[in-house]
Design an enzyme around this catalytic site. Structure first.
Site, PDB file in Angstrom:
ATOM      1  N   HIS A   1       0.829  -1.200   0.000  1.00  0.00           N
ATOM      2  CA  HIS A   1       0.000   0.000   0.000  1.00  0.00           C
ATOM      3  C   HIS A   1       0.868   1.255   0.000  1.00  0.00           C
ATOM      4  O   HIS A   1       0.451   2.305  -0.465  1.00  0.00           O
ATOM      5  CB  HIS A   1      -0.903   0.017   1.239  1.00  0.00           C
ATOM      6  CG  HIS A   1      -2.038  -0.947   1.146  1.00  0.00           C
ATOM      7  ND1 HIS A   1      -1.887  -2.294   1.316  1.00  0.00           N
ATOM      8  CD2 HIS A   1      -3.345  -0.738   0.879  1.00  0.00           C
ATOM      9  CE1 HIS A   1      -3.053  -2.883   1.170  1.00  0.00           C
ATOM     10  NE2 HIS A   1      -3.956  -1.962   0.901  1.00  0.00           N
ATOM     11  N   SER A   2       2.056   1.140   0.537  1.00  0.00           N
ATOM     12  CA  SER A   2       2.997   2.251   0.606  1.00  0.00           C
ATOM     13  C   SER A   2       4.046   2.110  -0.492  1.00  0.00           C
ATOM     14  O   SER A   2       4.831   1.153  -0.501  1.00  0.00           O
ATOM     15  CB  SER A   2       3.696   2.260   1.970  1.00  0.00           C
ATOM     16  OG  SER A   2       4.819   3.111   1.947  1.00  0.00           O
TER      17      SER A   2
END
Length: 134
Positions: free
Chosen positions: A9-10
């Site tokens: 997600h990052s």
């Protein structure tokens, strides 16, 4: 050589994992990262279209191992795999291995030409030494 795609997600985390893999292996393996959403990919999230593109960048007949962090990263990776043609789908494996340890453990056998199944097993087993030690 089996390719590796790291999905988080990052974007910063995914990029850092790929950097760590490249620094800890003497030979570069075909590895890419995908993560983040928004105009500059700075928002947390995942993008199935980007993951699909990264799979294609490292794709070979040897296969591709995709490592994901959690939740929608898994769903986005599944969607990306659905974009592939049937022959390619058979050679792309989504792994439930830990993200950091799995990526490093997958890169080592990839660089020596191991099979997709052997590389996936190495990634899945990557936490065993830490578990046994602690």
């Amino acid at each position: 050589m089996v390719g590796i795609v790291v999905v988080s997600h990052s974007r910063a985390l995914a990029e850092a994992i790929v950097d760590l893999v490249n620094r800890t292996t003497s030979t570069k393996v075909p590895i890419r990262f995908s993560g983040g959403t928004g105009a500059h990919k700075r928002e947390l999230g995942t993008d199935a279209a980007e993951i699909y593109g990264k799979i294609l960048e490292v794709y070979s007949d040897d296969g591709v191992l995709v490592l994901m962090d959690m939740g929608s990263a898994v769903l986005s990776a599944e969607t990306a795999k659905d974009f592939l043609n049937p022959e390619q789908k058979e050679k792309v494996l989504l792994a439930s291995a830990p993200l950091v340890e799995g990526a490093i453990s997958a890169a080592v056998p990839s660089k020596i030409g191991a099979s997709l199944q052997m590389i996936a097993k190495a990634a899945h087993d990557s936490l065993l030494p830490k578990q046994e030690h602690l």
